[in-house]
Design a protein around this motif. Sequence first.
Motif, PDB file in Angstrom:
ATOM      1  N   ALA A 259      74.443  60.516  93.757  1.00 13.25           N
ATOM      2  CA  ALA A 259      74.470  61.899  93.264  1.00 13.25           C
ATOM      3  C   ALA A 259      74.877  61.948  91.794  1.00 13.25           C
ATOM      4  O   ALA A 259      74.304  62.702  90.999  1.00 13.25           O
ATOM      5  N   VAL A 260      75.859  61.119  91.413  1.00 14.05           N
ATOM      6  CA  VAL A 260      76.274  61.050  90.010  1.00 14.05           C
ATOM      7  C   VAL A 260      75.130  60.535  89.149  1.00 14.05           C
ATOM      8  O   VAL A 260      74.877  61.040  88.045  1.00 14.05           O
ATOM      9  N   GLY A 261      74.414  59.519  89.656  1.00 14.88           N
ATOM     10  CA  GLY A 261      73.263  58.989  88.918  1.00 14.88           C
ATOM     11  C   GLY A 261      72.187  60.044  88.696  1.00 14.88           C
ATOM     12  O   GLY A 261      71.622  60.158  87.600  1.00 14.88           O
ATOM     13  N   ILE A 262      71.911  60.837  89.728  1.00 13.29           N
ATOM     14  CA  ILE A 262      70.924  61.911  89.598  1.00 13.29           C
ATOM     15  C   ILE A 262      71.402  62.955  88.589  1.00 13.29           C
ATOM     16  O   ILE A 262      70.623  63.435  87.752  1.00 13.29           O
ATOM     17  N   PHE A 263      72.685  63.286  88.653  1.00 16.13           N
ATOM     18  CA  PHE A 263      73.250  64.270  87.725  1.00 16.13           C
ATOM     19  C   PHE A 263      73.133  63.781  86.275  1.00 16.13           C
ATOM     20  O   PHE A 263      72.757  64.545  85.380  1.00 16.13           O
ATOM     21  N   ILE A 264      73.439  62.494  86.065  1.00 18.75           N
ATOM     22  CA  ILE A 264      73.303  61.913  84.719  1.00 18.75           C
ATOM     23  C   ILE A 264      71.852  62.005  84.258  1.00 18.75           C
ATOM     24  O   ILE A 264      71.569  62.313  83.099  1.00 18.75           O
ATOM     25  N   TRP A 265      70.913  61.749  85.187  1.00 12.70           N
ATOM     26  CA  TRP A 265      69.503  61.833  84.815  1.00 12.70           C
ATOM     27  C   TRP A 265      69.134  63.242  84.343  1.00 12.70           C
ATOM     28  O   TRP A 265      68.386  63.396  83.382  1.00 12.70           O
ATOM     29  N   THR A 266      69.645  64.277  85.016  1.00  8.63           N
ATOM     30  CA  THR A 266      69.275  65.641  84.626  1.00  8.63           C
ATOM     31  C   THR A 266      69.656  65.924  83.174  1.00  8.63           C
ATOM     32  O   THR A 266      68.913  66.599  82.452  1.00  8.63           O
ATOM     33  N   LEU A 267      70.808  65.394  82.750  1.00  9.36           N
ATOM     34  CA  LEU A 267      71.216  65.569  81.354  1.00  9.36           C
ATOM     35  C   LEU A 267      70.314  64.745  80.436  1.00  9.36           C
ATOM     36  O   LEU A 267      69.922  65.210  79.351  1.00  9.36           O
ATOM     37  N   LEU A 268      69.963  63.538  80.867  1.00  9.92           N
ATOM     38  CA  LEU A 268      69.072  62.697  80.076  1.00  9.92           C
ATOM     39  C   LEU A 268      67.698  63.325  79.967  1.00  9.92           C
ATOM     40  O   LEU A 268      67.070  63.317  78.898  1.00  9.92           O
ATOM     41  N   GLU A 269      67.221  63.911  81.060  1.00 15.83           N
ATOM     42  CA  GLU A 269      65.932  64.609  81.081  1.00 15.83           C
ATOM     43  C   GLU A 269      65.898  65.711  80.028  1.00 15.83           C
ATOM     44  O   GLU A 269      64.950  65.819  79.242  1.00 15.83           O
ATOM     45  N   TYR A 270      66.939  66.532  80.021  1.00 13.53           N
ATOM     46  CA  TYR A 270      67.023  67.629  79.053  1.00 13.53           C
ATOM     47  C   TYR A 270      67.115  67.097  77.624  1.00 13.53           C
ATOM     48  O   TYR A 270      66.419  67.584  76.720  1.00 13.53           O
TER      49      TYR A 270
ATOM     50  N   PHE B 105      65.292  66.719  72.204  1.00 20.75           N
ATOM     51  CA  PHE B 105      65.542  66.086  70.909  1.00 20.75           C
ATOM     52  C   PHE B 105      64.572  64.965  70.548  1.00 20.75           C
ATOM     53  O   PHE B 105      64.422  64.644  69.375  1.00 20.75           O
ATOM     54  N   LEU B 106      63.922  64.366  71.532  1.00 20.16           N
ATOM     55  CA  LEU B 106      62.949  63.313  71.230  1.00 20.16           C
ATOM     56  C   LEU B 106      61.525  63.814  71.402  1.00 20.16           C
ATOM     57  O   LEU B 106      60.705  63.709  70.495  1.00 20.16           O
ATOM     58  N   PHE B 107      61.218  64.390  72.554  1.00 22.90           N
ATOM     59  CA  PHE B 107      59.854  64.833  72.813  1.00 22.90           C
ATOM     60  C   PHE B 107      59.428  65.977  71.897  1.00 22.90           C
ATOM     61  O   PHE B 107      58.239  66.168  71.648  1.00 22.90           O
ATOM     62  N   HIS B 108      60.403  66.741  71.389  1.00 25.21           N
ATOM     63  CA  HIS B 108      60.073  67.858  70.506  1.00 25.21           C
ATOM     64  C   HIS B 108      60.555  67.618  69.078  1.00 25.21           C
ATOM     65  O   HIS B 108      60.805  68.569  68.338  1.00 25.21           O
ATOM     66  N   ILE B 109      60.638  66.367  68.687  1.00 23.97           N
ATOM     67  CA  ILE B 109      60.988  66.028  67.313  1.00 23.97           C
ATOM     68  C   ILE B 109      59.854  66.478  66.387  1.00 23.97           C
ATOM     69  O   ILE B 109      58.677  66.445  66.756  1.00 23.97           O
TER      70      ILE B 109
END
Length: 237
Positions: free
Chosen positions: A88-99, A104-108
């Motif tokens: 669950a913590v890993g999934i939560f970390i992913w959600t922040l990484l996704e955002y 900041f990268l995909f919309h540079i």
Amino acid sequence: MVAQGFTVDMNKPLVFQVGHLGEAYQDWVHQPIPGKESPRFFESDFWEFLTRTAWWVIPIIWLPVVFWSISKSVKMGHTYPQIALLVAVGIFIWTLLEYTLHRFLFHIKTKSYWGNTLHYLLHGCHHKHPMDGLRLVFPPAATAILLIPFWNLVKFIFTHSTSPALFGGGLLGYVMYDVTHYYLHHGQPSMELQRNLKRYHLNHHFRIQTKGFGITSSLWDRVFGTLPQTKAASKSS
């Protein structure tokens, strides 16, 4: 140097053309073509093949890696409740990484030849052709390369026995993200939650492309103030 007013020929491979747009690239790439056609990227059939991925390939390739990673933490003595928490913590970390990656990268903002070219390959193509069903999920070859630094970072931050389950949770979050992303573009949701999420994401593509960076949820948009206004709210303001 390329003369001003360069026009992309949509009947030719696109990748090595878009860099010539210079500063005009940002306007061009954010004018979506809503059709479901899949434009050609490269002259080479090999490189073209690597850019096209059916959505079902993602769970087939990565879910076994998820289960293998989680099983390593199980074998090191962690209980099932502990494993569930780590995942669950890993999934939560992913959600922040996704955002973070999306915002900041995909919309540079890019304007150089290679900047435009790389951005188009990374995410610009998706905004130009948002309904291209073969370029909605991330190609496995590229994912495999990115997983190496992610795994090393997890090992560096967390303990030897917890890292595999956390990594597996993060990778599971990615799989959920990619199949959800495909569904939001091509699925026909029947539940209200799913319909709202589809509306939320397509709003990012066709109305306000500078907000609404969450895919699987609007959580981090709410936290960081990038939640787009509804149509009703924007009309009244």
